[in-house]
Design a protein around this motif. Structure first.
Motif, mmCIF file in Angstrom:
data_model
loop_
_atom_site.group_PDB
_atom_site.id
_atom_site.type_symbol
_atom_site.label_atom_id
_atom_site.label_comp_id
_atom_site.label_asym_id
_atom_site.label_seq_id
_atom_site.Cartn_x
_atom_site.Cartn_y
_atom_site.Cartn_z
ATOM 1 N N ALA A 77 21.568 -0.700 -31.432
ATOM 2 C CA ALA A 77 21.348 0.937 -32.595
ATOM 3 C C ALA A 77 22.223 0.996 -34.048
ATOM 4 C CB ALA A 77 22.078 2.330 -31.624
ATOM 5 N N THR A 78 22.605 0.488 -34.186
ATOM 6 C CA THR A 78 23.258 0.616 -35.191
ATOM 7 C C THR A 78 22.149 -0.407 -36.346
ATOM 8 O OG1 THR A 78 25.186 0.750 -34.434
ATOM 9 C CG2 THR A 78 25.542 -0.226 -36.728
ATOM 10 N N VAL A 79 22.138 -1.815 -36.199
ATOM 11 C CA VAL A 79 21.104 -2.409 -36.539
ATOM 12 C C VAL A 79 19.577 -1.734 -37.076
ATOM 13 C CG1 VAL A 79 20.052 -3.654 -36.740
ATOM 14 C CG2 VAL A 79 22.300 -4.455 -36.242
ATOM 15 N N TYR A 80 19.467 -0.271 -36.193
ATOM 16 C CA TYR A 80 18.246 -0.213 -36.573
ATOM 17 C C TYR A 80 18.637 1.385 -37.085
ATOM 18 C CZ TYR A 80 15.139 -2.561 -34.327
ATOM 19 O OH TYR A 80 14.654 -3.891 -33.820
ATOM 20 N N GLY A 81 19.736 1.666 -37.442
ATOM 21 C CA GLY A 81 20.823 3.299 -38.266
ATOM 22 C C GLY A 81 20.551 3.922 -37.409
ATOM 23 N N GLN A 82 21.002 3.770 -36.402
ATOM 24 C CA GLN A 82 20.740 4.948 -35.040
ATOM 25 C C GLN A 82 21.694 4.816 -34.183
ATOM 26 O OE1 GLN A 82 17.512 6.011 -33.092
ATOM 27 N NE2 GLN A 82 15.655 4.720 -34.331
ATOM 28 N N GLN A 83 23.020 4.864 -34.897
ATOM 29 C CA GLN A 83 24.201 4.536 -34.070
ATOM 30 C C GLN A 83 24.664 5.747 -33.605
ATOM 31 O OE1 GLN A 83 27.570 4.782 -33.433
ATOM 32 N NE2 GLN A 83 28.257 3.623 -31.764
ATOM 33 N N GLY A 84 24.568 7.088 -34.240
ATOM 34 C CA GLY A 84 24.893 8.307 -34.910
ATOM 35 C C GLY A 84 24.323 8.895 -33.578
ATOM 36 N N HIS A 85 23.428 8.703 -33.662
ATOM 37 C CA HIS A 85 22.574 9.051 -32.549
ATOM 38 C C HIS A 85 22.356 8.928 -30.726
ATOM 39 C CE1 HIS A 85 20.714 11.871 -35.541
ATOM 40 N NE2 HIS A 85 20.073 10.642 -36.330
ATOM 41 N N GLU A 174 13.192 -2.130 -28.485
ATOM 42 C CA GLU A 174 11.974 -1.303 -28.273
ATOM 43 C C GLU A 174 12.236 0.199 -28.451
ATOM 44 O OE1 GLU A 174 9.399 -0.315 -24.379
ATOM 45 O OE2 GLU A 174 9.263 -2.279 -24.493
ATOM 46 N N LEU A 175 13.173 0.490 -27.947
ATOM 47 C CA LEU A 175 13.647 1.808 -27.958
ATOM 48 C C LEU A 175 14.307 2.206 -29.312
ATOM 49 C CD1 LEU A 175 14.426 4.238 -26.301
ATOM 50 C CD2 LEU A 175 16.783 3.735 -26.644
ATOM 51 N N PHE A 176 14.243 1.228 -30.190
ATOM 52 C CA PHE A 176 15.509 1.812 -31.118
ATOM 53 C C PHE A 176 14.128 1.488 -32.226
ATOM 54 C CE2 PHE A 176 19.112 1.480 -28.987
ATOM 55 C CZ PHE A 176 19.709 2.987 -28.460
ATOM 56 N N SER A 177 13.536 0.686 -32.181
ATOM 57 C CA SER A 177 12.491 0.684 -32.778
ATOM 58 C C SER A 177 11.578 1.526 -33.092
ATOM 59 C CB SER A 177 12.104 -1.281 -33.077
ATOM 60 O OG SER A 177 10.834 -1.325 -31.485
ATOM 61 N N ARG A 178 11.111 2.284 -32.184
ATOM 62 C CA ARG A 178 10.255 3.114 -32.320
ATOM 63 C C ARG A 178 10.452 4.381 -32.579
ATOM 64 N NH1 ARG A 178 5.339 1.087 -30.029
ATOM 65 N NH2 ARG A 178 6.160 -0.890 -28.729
ATOM 66 N N GLY A 179 11.665 4.382 -33.075
ATOM 67 C CA GLY A 179 12.190 5.862 -33.303
ATOM 68 C C GLY A 179 12.419 6.554 -31.826
ATOM 69 N N VAL A 180 13.592 7.338 -32.036
ATOM 70 C CA VAL A 180 13.640 7.846 -30.692
ATOM 71 C C VAL A 180 14.008 9.623 -31.168
ATOM 72 C CG1 VAL A 180 15.490 8.001 -29.342
ATOM 73 C CG2 VAL A 180 15.482 6.357 -29.891
ATOM 74 N N VAL A 181 13.578 10.548 -30.311
ATOM 75 C CA VAL A 181 13.219 12.098 -30.374
ATOM 76 C C VAL A 181 14.872 12.427 -28.824
ATOM 77 C CG1 VAL A 181 11.928 14.092 -29.908
ATOM 78 C CG2 VAL A 181 11.116 12.217 -31.337
ATOM 79 N N VAL A 182 14.474 13.231 -29.342
ATOM 80 C CA VAL A 182 16.135 13.392 -28.325
ATOM 81 C C VAL A 182 16.515 15.159 -27.833
ATOM 82 C CG1 VAL A 182 18.192 13.744 -27.797
ATOM 83 C CG2 VAL A 182 17.790 11.636 -28.984
ATOM 84 N N GLU A 183 15.401 15.642 -27.209
ATOM 85 C CA GLU A 183 15.444 16.860 -26.344
ATOM 86 C C GLU A 183 16.649 16.903 -25.686
ATOM 87 O OE1 GLU A 183 12.134 17.038 -23.785
ATOM 88 O OE2 GLU A 183 10.974 16.561 -25.270
ATOM 89 N N ASN A 184 17.760 18.138 -25.753
ATOM 90 C CA ASN A 184 18.957 18.716 -26.185
ATOM 91 C C ASN A 184 18.367 19.709 -24.270
ATOM 92 O OD1 ASN A 184 20.500 17.666 -27.554
ATOM 93 N ND2 ASN A 184 20.065 18.978 -29.032
#
Length: 188
Positions: A77-85, A174-184
């Motif tokens: 996740a960090t490699v893809y810049g998404q660790q904070g999410h 696969e998850l982090f390379s495509r972009g993730v949208v989080v619904e709360n």
């Protein structure tokens, strides 16, 4: 078993990796291969003791491999810049999707080029973990039987841990390379 899984996914480990702005998939695959090698060595080592002692190492082996895999997911996740999410739903999905994709249909969905991750309530997470528990009990029994043939069993358990970890890495990439949208929406 369920409590161990919940403890694992409720705490997202920090990462010492750096975001890779150019070609993150290369770095992510390297992270996955390194974790798979470590998981194989760890699992194979735990599978060496024969008899009753061998049976007593099954749960610590699983927990050790899951911790390695959780760290790997955090690193990817960090490699893809998404660790904070990175959240518990994503962690649970990455760690166990390959065991039962059907369990995650209400949590993670692919929509076009992105994945939509729904933040769900703790009772929903517990339900998923309970459903996984049956499959994991079978895995534990299989691993326990492998302790009857220590050296051969250790090789088999190590090979399975390597394969399992590569599947987790594949899901995370696969998850982090495509972009993730989080619904709360926690109404699920």
């Amino acid at each position: 078993m369920g409590d161990a899984i919940l403890d694992l996914v409720l705490t997202v480990p920090s990462s010492s990796e750096q975001a890779a702005p150019h070609r993150p998939e290369i770095k992510a695959r390297a992270v996955g291969r390194a974790a798979a090698r470590k998981a194989s060595l760890l699992a194979g080592s735990f599978a060496l003791p024969p008899g009753l002692l061998g049976w007593m190492t099954v749960l610590p082996e699983l927990l050790g491999v899951w911790r390695l895999q959780a760290q790997m997911v955090s690193d990817i996740a960090t490699v893809y810049g998404q660790q904070g999410h990175l959240n518990r739903e994503q962690m649970l999905y990455c760690l166990f999707k390959h065991m039962s994709a059907q369990l995650f249909r209400d949590v993670v969905a692919r929509v076009g080029e992105r994945h939509v991750v729904r933040v769900v309530s703790t009772p929903v997470i517990r339900g998923i973990v309970q459903a996984l528990g049956g499959r994991l009990t079978t895995t534990m029994a299989t691993k326990g039987v492998s302790r009857l043939l220590p050296l051969v069993g250790a090789v088999g358990v190590g090979a399975y841990a390597y394969y399992d970890t590569t599947q987790v890495a594949k899901t995370a990439i696969e998850l982090f390379s495509r972009g993730v949208v989080v619904e709360n929406d926690t109404s699920v």
